[in-house]
Design a protein around this motif. Structure first.
Motif, short mmCIF file in Angstrom:
data_model
loop_
_atom_site.label_atom_id
_atom_site.label_comp_id
_atom_site.label_asym_id
_atom_site.label_seq_id
_atom_site.Cartn_x
_atom_site.Cartn_y
_atom_site.Cartn_z
N PHE A 134 0.83 -1.20 0.00
CA PHE A 134 0.00 0.00 0.00
C PHE A 134 0.86 1.25 0.00
O PHE A 134 0.55 2.23 -0.68
N ARG A 166 2.15 1.72 -3.43
CA ARG A 166 1.13 2.14 -4.40
C ARG A 166 0.79 3.63 -4.30
O ARG A 166 0.17 4.18 -5.21
N PHE A 207 -7.47 2.39 -15.52
CA PHE A 207 -7.98 1.07 -15.90
C PHE A 207 -8.70 1.14 -17.25
O PHE A 207 -9.14 2.20 -17.68
N HIS A 255 -5.45 9.66 2.22
CA HIS A 255 -4.02 9.58 2.50
C HIS A 255 -3.29 10.91 2.72
O HIS A 255 -2.09 10.92 2.96
N ARG A 275 -7.89 11.00 -11.54
CA ARG A 275 -7.77 10.28 -10.26
C ARG A 275 -6.40 9.60 -10.15
O ARG A 275 -5.80 9.56 -9.07
N ALA A 298 -9.08 -0.97 -8.49
CA ALA A 298 -8.81 0.48 -8.42
C ALA A 298 -8.68 0.92 -6.96
O ALA A 298 -7.84 1.76 -6.62
N GLU A 323 -7.66 -0.98 -4.46
CA GLU A 323 -6.34 -1.47 -4.03
C GLU A 323 -5.25 -0.52 -4.52
O GLU A 323 -4.29 -0.24 -3.81
N MET A 324 -5.41 -0.04 -5.76
CA MET A 324 -4.38 0.82 -6.35
C MET A 324 -4.28 2.17 -5.66
O MET A 324 -3.23 2.79 -5.68
N ILE A 325 -5.39 2.65 -5.09
CA ILE A 325 -5.26 3.91 -4.36
C ILE A 325 -5.07 3.61 -2.87
O ILE A 325 -5.38 4.42 -2.00
N ALA A 326 -4.53 2.43 -2.61
CA ALA A 326 -4.11 2.03 -1.27
C ALA A 326 -5.24 2.09 -0.24
O ALA A 326 -5.05 2.50 0.89
#
Lengths: 256, 262
Positions: A82, A85, A92, A114, A158, B129, B131-134
């Protein structure tokens, strides 16, 4: 070119992956330089998206190592993955926007989760990114109200909202009309220049590959069979690559 | 040989399923404390799962109470005084019919909705998606749904118990001719608080099962629209079966061990 842009940022060494009896990746060795735009081309279903998901740790390889800044991510736990990432953004194939959220909430979500920013700062940053992709007026709309091209652009906003070091694109132009496809190509190129990011683009759209790529690599039957600049690709004598870029039914690649 | 291959594949699939369920169960357990970071999301789910299920529970429980009353009166004929009608309706509703039927109807509605929602998110890569943005999908999607269903099912069951008894009472008066007072005295006569508590303890587990199986099957979705359909069906079937099996185990534990008759 700034200092960050030297040496490889991602390296794949002997990466193998099987799904059941089918070997999708059969020993991939690939090095991706910092700040470069690498385009991985290949037929539909040849494992390009699987390769992209290996780079982000969404899929773990059966064998081999994947290095990000020299650290083997296949050994990472969830927490380290995480953290890693946070430096990645991904667009996608179908944009993968969260249906239940507005465009604004979608783009702002990584920051809400975050960053230590205030609500106002988050809104401003997210709006800046939406402006960057040419969609400053869709904040309150839901993904279902957007066209395919708009969804991809919001997905792109995004992907870059956290100012990532690496952005991965899974078939960014698939399903778009030629004009919108070119808009996306130009965006990828300009983001790379403005933000100094490393980009990995997976596509079977040759026009797009030439337009955005600093380097092209071809994935075929689970292996990287060719890697070179767009000029080298255009001049290559490799029959398999030639057949693919020229879009011919006859040649070493069997069409069916 | 063919039979062996089919049998082998079945055993492997079964082991894989048990592995998948255990893994998600472990992760939910491990990350349970993170629910406090997702309180807002949990309230939204409580509204969807709890308040959204009220009309369904209302209709089901009123009619179930009514039919219990009619059936009991029919079986009493000539053997048991109708004075006991309230006692039987109260007992059967609080011990068994209320908790289990509420769990089954809410389970059908909620586990299907969860599996379809998460399954669609899975096939459209929204889970990737996330998971990709943690953002951990277990923390963000699974925990709030499990917490909401586990907390709301007992509430819905209290509501259902009450309505079923009222339904039974009204039918006892209108169709059988037992007055409200007689029904109520019968109800009080054999009521023990353990019946209600025991019935409600079960519903916490049922609520957990409903949301868990919805989430698990949603996450396991493969393919496109057809895959979502399969996941939804599996969620409903597996949660209903697990409710019925665990109902027996819990009834045994609660009424033969914890509240054991002397």
């Amino acid at each position: 070119m700034n200092e960050q842009c030297s040496g490889p940022i991602i390296e794949l060494r002997g990466v193998r992956k099987r799904f059941g009896r089918q070997e999708v990746l059969g020993g991939i060795d690939l090095s991706i330089g910092a700040c470069e735009t690498l385009v991985i081309i290949g037929r539909s279903g040849c494992g390009k998206s699987v390769l992209l998901k290996h780079i982000t740790g969404l899929i773990r390889p059966d064998e081999g190592r994947i290095l990000f800044h020299g650290e083997d991510i296949t050994q990472f736990g969830r927490k380290s993955l995480f953290e890693m990432r946070m430096h990645f953004g991904m667009l996608f194939q179908g944009a993968a926007l969260f249906d239940s959220m507005t465009v604004g909430e979608n783009v702002a979500l990584p920051l809400v989760k975050h960053s230590a920013m205030t609500d106002e700062e988050i809104r401003r940053t997210a709006l800046d990114k939406l402006r960057l992709v040419g969609l400053p007026d869709v904040w309150d709309m839901y993904p279902a109200q957007l066209s395919g091209g708009m969804k991809k652009r919001v997905g792109l906003a995004r992907a870059v909202v956290m100012d990532p070091q690496v952005v991965l694109y899974d078939e960014p132009t698939t399903g778009l009309d030629p004009i919108m496809a070119d808009v996306i190509n130009v965006l990828i190129r300009s983001l790379q220049k403005e933000l100094d990011i490393t980009s990995v683009v997976v596509t079977h759209d040759i026009k797009s590959a030439y337009k955005v790529g600093d380097r092209l690599a071809m994935l075929h039957e689970g292996r990287i069979i060719f890697s070179g600049t767009p000029e080298e690709t255009a001049r290559t004598g490799d029959e398999t690559v030639r057949q693919f870029i020229e879009g011919r039914a006859e040649g070493p690649i069997r069409a069916v | 040989m063919r039979v062996l291959i089919i049998l082998g594949r079945f055993i492997l699939d079964f082991i894989e399923e048990i592995g998948g369920v255990s893994l998600l169960f472990w992760r939910v357990l491990q990350q349970g404390h993170l629910i406090f970071r997702n309180i807002g999301n949990t309230f939204v789910q409580m509204e969807t799962i709890g308040i959204g299920s009220i009309p369904l529970v209302l209709v089901t429980s009123v009619f179930v109470g009514a039919v219990t009353s009619v059936q009991a009166a029919y079986q009493f004929q000539g053997y048991v005084p109708l004075y006991y009608l309230g006692a039987v309706v109260g007992k059967s509703v609080t011990l068994e019919v209320g908790p289990v039927l509420t769990a089954l109807v809410v389970g059908g509605r909620v586990s299907a909705a969860i599996a379809a929602e998460l399954g669609t998110m899975k096939v459209t890569e929204q889970i990737d998606a996330m998971e990709m943005i943690a953002i951990d999908p277990v923390e963000y999607l699974v925990l709030p749904r499990i917490a909401a269903a586990t907390l709301m099912l007992p509430v819905l069951t209290v509501f259902a118990d009450f309505l079923a008894i009222v339904g039974g009472m009204v039918v006892a008066k209108l169709a059988v001719g037992v007055s409200y007072n007689t029904f109520e005295s019968g109800l009080r006569l054999l009521f023990r608080y353990q019946d209600l508590v025991g019935g409600l303890i079960k519903t916490f587990v049922f609520g957990y099962i409903i949301a868990f199986m919805g989430c698990y099957n949603g996450f396991m979705t493969k393919g496109g629209a057809e895959g979502v359909g399969v996941a939804t069906m599996r969620a409903v079937v597996s949660s209903c079966l697990l409710i019925l099996v665990s109902n027996y185990l819990l009834a045994f534990l609660i009424f033969r061990v914890i509240f054991a008759p002397n």
